[in-house]
Design a protein around this motif. Structure first.
Motif, PDB file in Angstrom:
ATOM      1  N   HIS B  55      29.657  38.754  36.585  1.00 34.78           N
ATOM      2  CA  HIS B  55      28.580  40.088  36.564  1.00 34.78           C
ATOM      3  C   HIS B  55      29.224  41.083  37.842  1.00 34.78           C
ATOM      4  N   GLU B  56      29.023  40.514  38.906  1.00 33.13           N
ATOM      5  CA  GLU B  56      29.199  41.566  40.087  1.00 33.13           C
ATOM      6  C   GLU B  56      30.520  41.984  40.560  1.00 33.13           C
ATOM      7  N   LEU B  57      31.451  40.890  40.446  1.00 32.79           N
ATOM      8  CA  LEU B  57      32.843  41.229  41.035  1.00 32.79           C
ATOM      9  C   LEU B  57      33.612  41.991  39.916  1.00 32.79           C
ATOM     10  N   ARG B  58      34.455  43.083  40.736  1.00 30.83           N
ATOM     11  CA  ARG B  58      35.344  43.616  39.976  1.00 30.83           C
ATOM     12  C   ARG B  58      36.460  43.064  40.086  1.00 30.83           C
ATOM     13  N   HIS B  59      37.031  42.478  39.074  1.00 34.04           N
ATOM     14  CA  HIS B  59      38.419  41.631  39.107  1.00 34.04           C
ATOM     15  C   HIS B  59      38.824  41.419  37.874  1.00 34.04           C
ATOM     16  N   ASP B  60      40.333  41.177  37.896  1.00 33.58           N
ATOM     17  CA  ASP B  60      41.019  40.990  36.773  1.00 33.58           C
ATOM     18  C   ASP B  60      41.725  39.746  36.409  1.00 33.58           C
ATOM     19  N   PRO B  61      41.070  39.114  35.725  1.00 35.14           N
ATOM     20  CA  PRO B  61      41.453  37.664  35.412  1.00 35.14           C
ATOM     21  C   PRO B  61      43.057  37.786  35.115  1.00 35.14           C
ATOM     22  N   GLY B  62      43.606  38.583  34.455  1.00 32.08           N
ATOM     23  CA  GLY B  62      45.075  38.763  34.111  1.00 32.08           C
ATOM     24  C   GLY B  62      45.994  39.187  35.361  1.00 32.08           C
ATOM     25  N   ASP B  63      45.371  39.477  36.463  1.00 35.74           N
ATOM     26  CA  ASP B  63      46.101  40.104  37.566  1.00 35.74           C
ATOM     27  C   ASP B  63      45.192  39.832  38.831  1.00 35.74           C
ATOM     28  N   VAL B  64      45.405  38.686  39.527  1.00 32.28           N
ATOM     29  CA  VAL B  64      44.604  38.366  40.627  1.00 32.28           C
ATOM     30  C   VAL B  64      45.059  39.021  41.883  1.00 32.28           C
ATOM     31  N   THR B  65      45.942  39.918  41.717  1.00 32.58           N
ATOM     32  CA  THR B  65      46.656  40.735  42.890  1.00 32.58           C
ATOM     33  C   THR B  65      46.130  42.107  42.720  1.00 32.58           C
ATOM     34  N   TRP B  66      45.357  42.443  41.809  1.00 36.19           N
ATOM     35  CA  TRP B  66      45.157  43.905  41.547  1.00 36.19           C
ATOM     36  C   TRP B  66      44.545  44.097  42.791  1.00 36.19           C
ATOM     37  N   ALA B  67      44.973  45.596  43.417  1.00 35.89           N
ATOM     38  CA  ALA B  67      44.899  46.035  44.694  1.00 35.89           C
ATOM     39  C   ALA B  67      43.197  46.396  44.884  1.00 35.89           C
ATOM     40  N   GLU B  68      42.720  46.780  43.894  1.00 35.71           N
ATOM     41  CA  GLU B  68      41.483  47.231  43.856  1.00 35.71           C
ATOM     42  C   GLU B  68      40.332  46.383  43.514  1.00 35.71           C
ATOM     43  N   ARG B  69      40.740  44.958  43.497  1.00 37.93           N
ATOM     44  CA  ARG B  69      39.802  43.858  43.081  1.00 37.93           C
ATOM     45  C   ARG B  69      38.731  43.871  44.311  1.00 37.93           C
ATOM     46  N   ASP B  70      37.563  43.172  44.127  1.00 38.52           N
ATOM     47  CA  ASP B  70      36.563  42.786  44.989  1.00 38.52           C
ATOM     48  C   ASP B  70      37.244  41.560  45.504  1.00 38.52           C
ATOM     49  N   ARG B  71      37.065  41.262  46.744  1.00 36.73           N
ATOM     50  CA  ARG B  71      37.628  39.915  47.274  1.00 36.73           C
ATOM     51  C   ARG B  71      36.323  39.058  47.266  1.00 36.73           C
ATOM     52  N   PHE B  72      36.735  37.729  46.674  1.00 38.71           N
ATOM     53  CA  PHE B  72      35.733  36.734  46.914  1.00 38.71           C
ATOM     54  C   PHE B  72      36.319  35.551  47.876  1.00 38.71           C
ATOM     55  N   LEU B  73      35.774  35.431  49.066  1.00 38.00           N
ATOM     56  CA  LEU B  73      36.355  34.356  50.112  1.00 38.00           C
ATOM     57  C   LEU B  73      35.585  33.287  50.000  1.00 38.00           C
ATOM     58  N   LEU B  74      35.946  32.207  49.596  1.00 38.89           N
ATOM     59  CA  LEU B  74      35.306  30.815  49.815  1.00 38.89           C
ATOM     60  C   LEU B  74      35.608  30.188  51.118  1.00 38.89           C
ATOM     61  N   SER B  75      34.686  30.154  52.020  1.00 42.08           N
ATOM     62  CA  SER B  75      34.979  29.653  53.298  1.00 42.08           C
ATOM     63  C   SER B  75      34.995  28.085  53.350  1.00 42.08           C
ATOM     64  N   THR B  76      34.123  27.744  52.449  1.00 42.69           N
ATOM     65  CA  THR B  76      33.938  26.268  52.594  1.00 42.69           C
ATOM     66  C   THR B  76      34.858  25.572  51.483  1.00 42.69           C
ATOM     67  N   GLY B  77      35.985  25.415  51.926  1.00 38.51           N
ATOM     68  CA  GLY B  77      37.091  25.089  50.952  1.00 38.51           C
ATOM     69  C   GLY B  77      36.740  23.775  50.105  1.00 38.51           C
ATOM     70  N   HIS B  78      35.884  23.003  50.725  1.00 37.96           N
ATOM     71  CA  HIS B  78      35.636  21.713  49.842  1.00 37.96           C
ATOM     72  C   HIS B  78      34.633  22.102  48.548  1.00 37.96           C
ATOM     73  N   TYR B  79      34.192  23.088  48.465  1.00 36.32           N
ATOM     74  CA  TYR B  79      33.414  23.567  47.171  1.00 36.32           C
ATOM     75  C   TYR B  79      34.454  24.009  46.097  1.00 36.32           C
ATOM     76  N   SER B  80      35.819  23.650  46.447  1.00 36.17           N
ATOM     77  CA  SER B  80      36.749  23.898  45.589  1.00 36.17           C
ATOM     78  C   SER B  80      36.192  23.841  44.070  1.00 36.17           C
ATOM     79  N   ILE B  81      35.566  22.806  43.715  1.00 33.31           N
ATOM     80  CA  ILE B  81      35.119  22.179  42.453  1.00 33.31           C
ATOM     81  C   ILE B  81      34.336  23.306  41.726  1.00 33.31           C
ATOM     82  N   ALA B  82      33.840  24.051  42.610  1.00 35.23           N
ATOM     83  CA  ALA B  82      33.071  25.247  42.062  1.00 35.23           C
ATOM     84  C   ALA B  82      33.986  26.268  41.745  1.00 35.23           C
TER      85      ALA B  82
END
Lengths: 326, 282
Positions: B55-82
């Motif tokens: 829903h909320e993020l503007r992102h392109d699953p086919g191009d994760v480097t899309w310059a205008e994508r919203d960034r989601f930073l997972l600081s708690t790296g151990h939540y990687s499973i999610a």
């Protein structure tokens, strides 16, 4: 009782070259120059803009300059984030704070991903009289252990200008020591060219080979001249890049002399002396080694000339040490 | 090829809940296959990740480097499973690859590295995410980019002083393109959160953030809070998420709260059956 020298106020020029011309704030002016061809450059500091010579850049590009306050972990993290959006951040603080406080951020947020962040670190070694809290005496050792980090210890205004331009063009993380204020010109800008990872033979000699980095190259040149008058032939190899280390140049230089001397504005463990010893052993080239540098201890407050003389970094002390060993 | 995602004018809460269920299903399969994993934290954050990636993020699953994508930073790296579950569900990673979670030479590590597609920063050294989010938000603003930066961090992580260094700078720099998502699940490495972190929301308000506090397992509340966080009022946004570790598996919801939840090898099938029963009941 003779009048004693006193510790100067922060930012007062302490360690200018003996009788050499100086250039004001070579780093800040070189950064402005670099930004002309690299508009992606941004400047950051952690409340030490004035004392790290970055104000010329701030004045030229106020919208691209960020002062994060006294928060060195955040300084490095914010720089890493800016680099992730294609900027070339130059982040300044003192070497002690960059390395001791922000080590995890330099390692993980920057070097691990080879992020294009330049950390410019003031008050290297004994260039301040403010004691162990401000003297970055072990920063080269800490930084050279970080994988993929380029580590530079420039000698003078020529080196600082050229290295600043070079690291702006280098795509990857850099830690560069800074000499600030009125910085002497030791290397002839017409004859000398800084290149990342390359050493420069400044003077040839047969009895002793002085391998030096940072401001100690200035003293090494002066010491070599004094030694010549005493019948000792001393060469000087300036090694401004600690990492990647120019092992071939060091080995070739050492092969020509009877004794190797290292000279660094840093503790004698873990820095240049250790690198030279590792390099020569690895190449099967075993020579007597004299290590000139800060002893393996924290240093008190005092005037810089006094501290440099007391701990063996002054030219006259170098001459004595080398003459005794040679 | 999956299409670009952007926020919907009329978010379908029921569909987003189904996405969250799907993320939980992926996570249980991953953890049972590995025999371990940060399943408690992952299940707790499934609703938030579903709301972001579908829903909320503007992102392109086919191009994760899309310059205008919203960034989601997972600081708690151990939540990687999610994150792996969300990236696979979104089409960034193959679903079949999820079975390699935590295995040697897999891209789907137990703690995130940015060499895996869709990972914006290396997480796991706690306290690193928010400052990097500040830097990215500054950089995007310099570029006049419409993209925003979302940083997930946790209640335990707020004990790292650098969190507050970053919080101070974000409000000073008036970064209203930055959203902190603070997972308050009440646990950290040594068990229950060891310091008194309350009042969490007041702390963020005091640091100059536009702050909301919601039930992070209530999809409508999550979607509503994310919408409110789009406001361009010159303040960064904080959403304090009260989440339940193990959410969706009653046995795990009530098990002793632990950083690395204890699951016996023979238990996984029962837990998955329990989860499917809950999911079927909506």
């Amino acid at each position: 009782m003779a009048e004693r020298a006193r510790t100067l106020a922060m930012g007062q020029d302490e360690a200018t070259g003996a009788g050499r011309a100086g250039v004001d704030a070579p780093f800040g002016h070189a950064l402005v120059e670099a930004a002309k061809s690299r508009p992606e450059i941004v400047g950051l500091t952690a409340d030490l803009g004035k004392y790290t010579d970055i104000l010329p850049y701030r004045d030229a590009h106020p919208d691209r300059f960020f002062n994060v306050g006294m928060a060195e972990q955040n300084l490095v993290a914010v720089a890493a984030g800016l680099a992730r959006t294609g900027k070339i951040p130059f982040a300044t603080t003192y070497g002690v704070f960059a390395t001791r406080r922000a080590y995890d951020y330099i390692a993980i947020a920057v070097a691990h991903s080879r992020i294009n962040v330049k950390i410019v670190a003031g008050l290297p070694g004994l260039t301040t009289g403010y004691g162990g809290t401000h003297q970055a005496i072990e920063d080269l050792a800490l930084m050279r252990m970080v994988p993929d980090l380029v580590v530079i210890d420039p000698c003078d205004a020529t080196d600082i200008r050229q290295a600043t331009l070079a690291i702006a063009e280098h795509d990857g993380p850099v830690y560069m020591r800074l000499l600030r204020g009125k910085v002497p010109v030791v290397l002839d800008p017409k004859a000398y060219a800084f290149r990342i990872g390359k050493a420069a033979e400044i003077r040839t000699g047969g009895d002793v080979g002085i391998i030096s980095t940072g401001l100690m190259t200035e003293r090494a040149i002066d010491a070599a001249e004094a030694l010549e008058k005493r019948g000792i032939s001393a060469g000087v190899l300036h090694v401004p890049t600690i990492k990647p280390f120019d092992a071939d140049a060091v080995a070739a230089f050492a092969a020509k002399v009877d004794r190797v001397v290292t000279a660094e504005n840093h503790v004698v463990v873990g820095g240049l002396a250790s690198l030279v010893a590792e390099t020569l052993f690895e190449k099967g080239l075993v020579k007597p080694l004299t290590r000139i540098g800060i002893p393996d201890r924290y240093i008190e407050c005092g005037s810089v000339p006094h501290l440099q003389a007391k701990y063996g970094l002054a030219t006259e002390r170098m001459v004595e040490t080398i003459a005794k060993a040679a | 090829m999956a299409l670009r995602n952007h926020p919907s004018e009329t978010p379908d809460i029921a569909a987003l809940k189904l996405r969250a269920t799907s993320l939980r299903r992926h996570m249980l399969a991953m953890a049972s296959g590995q025999g371990a994993g940060y399943i408690g934290q992952g299940l707790g954050m499934a609703d938030v990740l579903a709301a972001l990636y579908f829903h909320e993020l503007r992102h392109d699953p086919g191009d994760v480097t899309w310059a205008e994508r919203d960034r989601f930073l997972l600081s708690t790296g151990h939540y990687s499973i999610a994150l792996w579950a969300a990236l696979a569900e979104a089409g960034v990673l193959p679903v079949a690859e999820l079975s390699t979670y935590g295995a040697d030479d897999s891209r789907l590590d137990m703690s995130t590295l940015d060499t895996t597609p869709g990972v914006e920063v290396i997480g796991g050294s706690l306290g690193h995410g928010l400052g990097q989010g500040v830097g990215q938000a500054l950089g995007l603003r310099l570029d006049k980019s419409p993209a925003r930066v979302f940083v997930e961090l946790s209640d335990g992580e707020m004990q790292e002083g650098a969190t507050w260094e970053a919080a101070m700078s974000a409000s000073s720099f008036r970064l209203d393109n930055l959203v902190a998502l603070i997972d308050c699940n009440g646990i950290q490495a040594d068990g229950k959160v060891v310091l008194d972190m309350e009042p969490v929301a007041d702390k963020w308000r005091a640091f100059g953030w536009e702050t909301q506090e919601i039930d992070g397992n209530d999809m409508a509340a999550v979607v509503g809070a994310l919408k409110a966080a789009r406001a361009a009022g010159g303040k960064p946004h904080a959403i304090v998420l009260r989440t339940l570790p193990g959410r969706g598996v009653p046995t795990l919801e009530t098990r002793e709260k632990a950083h690395f939840v204890r699951v016996d090898p023979g238990e996984w099938n029962d837990l998955i059956r329990e989860f499917e029963k809950e999911a079927a009941n909506g």
